[in-house]
Design a protein around this motif. Sequence first.
Motif: not given
Length: 445
Positions: A271-280, A285-294
């Motif tokens: 679970p990615m938890i945030g004060a609001t669903a939008a924040e979570a 997305r912020e962590v996804d953006d750090l991904c290297d598809p390879e």
Amino acid sequence: MKRQLHLNLFIHSRGHHEASWRHPASSPLALTDIRYYQDLAQRAEAAKFDSIFIADQLALGEDVAQAPRIWLEPITTLAALAVSTTRIGMIATASTTYTEPFNLARQFASLDHISNGRTAWNIVTSWLATAARNFGGAAQVSHADRYARGEEFMTVVKALWDSWAEDAVVDDRQSGRYARPDRIRPIDHCGDFYRVAGPLNTPRCPQGRPVLVQAGSSDTGRRFAARHADAVFTAHMAKATAQEFYADLKALAAAEGRRPEEVLILPGLSPMIGATAAEAQRLAREVDDLCDPEVGRKRLSNRFGGHDFSHLPMDRPLTLADFPDPGSVEAARSRTEVILSLVRRDRLTLRQLLGYLAGARGHFTTAGTPEQIADLIEDWFADGAADGFNIMPPLLPAQFDLFSAEVIPLLQRRSLFRTEYTGKTLREHYGLHWPKSAFEESAHD
Ligand SMILES: Cc1cc2nc3c(=O)[nH]c(=O)nc-3n(C[C@H](O)[C@H](O)[C@H](O)COP(=O)(O)O)c2cc1C
């Protein structure tokens, strides 16, 4: 008393998201620094979790340049955690394919003595194809052979743990008698894979035997779990498949003469938890953006026993023809089925599939408020999908701290989770019976 949830913290990298190690909210400590694990174990104990779990692989991942594919050996690590905690259970992975049963029985019995009865073994047959190269073999042991060897392995280690009666040690300095030889016996095992005389040279451990955990979900894996496991970890990306697995495994256990509550089923939940669903969702997305598809592509190849996906374009919808037949995969069979059901259901592109798997490798991922996470947990628990959860925070320790501070109190207020430990051993936390030693068995015959 109302049925209670069982919660395990799965400690992995700096979190279960593939790119967690790069995110500023994850721990600054090195992954070889024991303080990192001690700190998480103490936080999980403070949150009254049943247990913590450390996984293991027996080969270095080929993408170590882009991702922390390193492992501190779990049994050694848990010995250090056992002396910096007092109540929390601790689960270590060890392989039946690449370990000798006498050594393993001794290591877990010792850890159970060191932890005063808080030890469990996650039984794996080692699906990773490259592990074979480190144990004298070129080719991977087949799925069927791994489980056949695993079955005999279980017979040997259980007999070794039961080779001492609870009252065998006298330790009488006055009389000079240390033990009662009539309460210790050899096992004289002679099988297809192992010849072990025994007895073990470590007295019966506080829990009788360590708690046994297993995580194979293939047909063979389920039957193995039904015979041996006290708790089962499993990966599902939908509640419906978790319910099917739950019902099937409880039925298989019943067919082995076991009561449903003797086998606890803990699906993975990230679970990615945030004060609001939008924040979570923004944080996810912020962590996804750090991904290297390879990195994701290499991982996918591993899951399919080294199958080459390098030719596949990232943004074309996948078809089943892009994958090998799961029946031919000697690696983690059930996980390939989870992945293919996802492709079949959502007609994903490779980029989308890798994004899904980056979250928690095929376990259920979600992003929401503490209430939404507590509602999801209560729903699966009440609706025949789980006896508890293998909590897999995407970022460690930040997201575990949020879970402990925000979700646990909600579950406690709903009388679904303990507010205090009532037992001292993992068996008591899980509500499991005490296994009889060979001496008690024969005494009761
Ligand atoms: C939560 C969880 C933890 C696991 N931990 C390990 C591990 O530490 N080492 C390992 O080799 N396999 C691990 N596995 C993989 C399983 O042991 C098993 O090989 C895999 O689920 C495939 O089993 P199957 O072929 O019977 O379906 C884990 C699986 C799950 C769901």
